[in-house]
Scaffold this active site. Structure first.
Site, short mmCIF file in Angstrom:
data_model
loop_
_atom_site.label_atom_id
_atom_site.label_comp_id
_atom_site.label_asym_id
_atom_site.label_seq_id
_atom_site.Cartn_x
_atom_site.Cartn_y
_atom_site.Cartn_z
CG ASP A 11 -1.84 1.15 1.32
OD1 ASP A 11 -1.63 2.14 0.60
OD2 ASP A 11 -2.81 1.09 2.11
CD GLU B 103 -1.16 0.49 9.56
OE1 GLU B 103 -2.19 0.68 10.26
OE2 GLU B 103 -1.02 -0.49 8.81
CD GLU C 2 -7.41 -5.10 12.59
OE1 GLU C 2 -7.31 -6.16 11.94
OE2 GLU C 2 -6.53 -4.22 12.57
CG HIS D 161 -4.31 -1.83 3.63
ND1 HIS D 161 -3.54 -0.74 3.97
CD2 HIS D 161 -4.62 -2.44 4.81
CE1 HIS D 161 -3.38 -0.69 5.27
NE2 HIS D 161 -4.03 -1.71 5.81
#
Length: 574
Positions: free
Chosen positions: A221, A316, A325, A512
């Site tokens: 990405d 990240e 998440e 992504h």
């Protein structure tokens, strides 16, 4: 202390214990567990049975006395931990018969002594005839020294892996996660019932990041990786001689950037299997003197060498729609534990969740309309659930200007603020009558060298095809981009703080993360100026803390008319 594999011994007459390791807890010579009935295990055989082992233990006189114990691996663990913990008298130890309760008690599977060498498991490629060589104190020449170093490194690596496997076994056996969760549960009543299994939201999450494919997708990405590289490599005032913590390091790519930018120390932390690959990558790039990879959850690890604070935390952590998440919780935990309170910087430092109207006609056709006529049959029932779950896909336009539904300044935001409710007002920008099939959610990400909030008038950078961002970072020879000096021909204005940013919205090259779409059961018919007003509610799911529950309440107002009745739709982001 060394553990040495001996020749197989079929009959054990007596064992003698002189010392048990670093605690200094010693038992004089005595008979222990001479009873051959211990050859019959109470548990299924271990995947790595030790059978008969020879242990060299050092007494205070530095003399080694061999100890022979014929046990299956589980009971041998219990024996060692029992002696460590209980410190039995010689008489008590001498009276053991082999049917004692502690030899079957799970509490003695937990090591009493951290990294206990008596619990180190021989590797699978060791035969019964192998012995680990006990080296002389001083090698005779350089070649011998190199051979000794090589073999000791190999032995150390095998031992580390064995300890990882042993800890995993103990954790599974004692079910620590379930025990911790059960302490939070209310005390059950006296009625008889079968409790539901306790949930573990982390296992699948960390397992999924142990695979290569997901890391290939993220590194490839270009918007994501090149923006991180650009910020790190062109901000020497932040990274040179800094101590950096990389939370959720994955392959370690951000740690490699930080090391190349001049960081003094980098601690790369990850709880998944990818940490093993990260160690190999660091070694392959000759950066072991700068980067230390630590496998474990950031909530549980301790930084080595008595390091208590870091200058920069880089991570990240962003998921679909930004908060999917729930990795940001871990970054905030790392901030509170490790970031230097006097000038420490988080990278990124700020993120904005952006929300708007989207026609999404093609996605509607693919996900819903397709099922209405399949070879002449109505399969529309297959599309019923599509309105209950968010869709992660790419759209190339919006039907309104986006609005900010959540502005996250990472230096001050608290974990409890990640569950939120935000009002919104969207104004249609379509020039013709249009069916709006979805709301769209994406995020913009910002990096600042100071870690301070971005100026209010800051505009995010939309990466377009052919954007020179990669060329700015990767100069010939791997040197970072050098900014041009300002002209001195006139009075200088105070420059704006340097900001690096990227967007995951429709106006940027797709990432992504794509965009997160919420399909509407009833499309909204809009024309230019139509107002869609309402509330966006987002919180962690009760079923799985790494998933999100989203509620969207909205009304539609046309020019000269009253707003419509409120409509509510509920979605799961997973």
């Amino acid at each position: 202390m060394w553990m040495v594999k001996s020749h197989r011994i079929h009959q054990i007459q007596k064992t003698r214990v002189i010392s048990l390791g670093r605690t200094g807890s010693r038992i004089p010579e005595q008979s222990v567990l001479a009873n051959p009935s211990l050859m019959t295990p109470h548990l299924p055989p271990s995947p790595k049975p030790w059978n008969t082992t020879r242990i060299l233990t050092a007494s205070t006189s530095n003399k080694h006395v061999p100890v022979y114990v014929s046990l299956d691996s589980y009971r041998r663990i219990r024996l060692v931990n029992w002696i460590r913990k209980e410190k039995p008298s010689p008489e008590h130890a001498n009276a053991l018969k082999g049917d004692e309760a502690f030899l079957s008690a799970d509490e003695y599977l937990k090591p009493t002594l951290e990294d206990d060498p008596l619990l180190e498991v021989p590797s699978e490629d060791s035969s019964d005839e192998e012995e680990i060589e006990v080296w002389p104190q001083s090698p005779l020449d350089l070649a011998a020294a190199k051979r000794q170093i090589k073999r000791l490194k190999q032995q150390l690596q095998r031992t580390k892996q064995d300890m990882i496997e042993y800890r995993a076994f103990v954790s599974e056996r004692l079910n620590f996660t379930s025990v911790a969760e059960s302490l939070k549960e209310p005390v059950p009543s006296s009625s008889i019932h079968v409790a539901a299994p306790l949930r573990d939201d982390d296992s699948h999450y960390f397992q999924s990041y142990g695979e290569n494919d997901i890391h290939a997708v993220m590194i490839q990405d270009k918007v994501r990786t090149a923006t991180y590289a650009q910020f790190i490599m062109t901000t020497p005032e932040l990274f040179r001689d800094a101590v950096v913590l990389d939370v959720g390091c994955g392959t370690g790519i951000l740690s490699l950037f930080a090391a190349r930018a001049g960081a003094k120390r980098v601690f790369a932390v990850d709880a998944s299997d990818i940490a093993e690959k990260a160690m190999q990558i660091v070694k392959a790039n000759d950066l072991e003197n700068v980067i230390t990879v630590i496998r474990g959850k950031i909530e549980e690890v301790t930084l080595p060498d008595d390091v208590t604070h870091v200058d920069v935390i880089v991570s990240e952590w962003m998921g679909y729609g930004l908060l999917y998440e729930s990795m940001l919780d871990s970054v905030l935990h790392a901030r509170d534990r490790f970031l230097n309170p006097d000038g420490g910087v988080l990278a990124p430092s700020q993120c904005k969740m952006m929300f708007g109207l989207c026609e999404a006609a093609e996605i509607f056709k693919e996900r819903v309309g397709f099922w209405s006529d399949v070879y002449g049959f109505d399969l529309a029932a297959m599309a019923a659930d599509v309105y209950n779950e968010a869709i992660v896909d790419v759209v190339d336009s919006m039907a309104s200007e986006p609005v900010v539904v959540k502005d996250l300044y990472l230096k001050t935001i608290a974990p409890k603020q990640l569950d939120f409710s935000s009002s919104f007002t969207l104004v249609s920008t379509t020039e013709r009558k249009t069916n709006i099939h979805a709301f769209v959610l994406y995020f913009d990400t910002f990096f600042t060298a100071s870690g301070e909030p971005i100026p209010e008038d800051s505009q995010v950078h939309f990466v377009k095809e052919g954007d020179p961002i990669l060329a700015e970072v990767w100069q010939v020879g791997g040197k970072p981009h050098i900014s041009r000096r300002m002209s001195s021909g006139g009075p200088l204005k105070k420059p704006k703080p340097k900001t690096t940013s990227f967007s995951t919205g429709p106006l940027s090259v797709p990432t992504h993360w794509k965009q997160t779409l919420f399909l509407l059961r009833d499309p909204i018919i809009v024309h230019e100026g139509t107002i869609v007003q309402g509330t966006f509610i987002c919180k962690k799911s009760d079923d799985n803390s790494r998933e999100l529950d989203v509620e969207i309440h909205y009304t539609v107002k046309y020019e000269g008319e009253e707003p419509s009745e409120a409509i509510v739709q509920v979605f799961k982001v997973r």
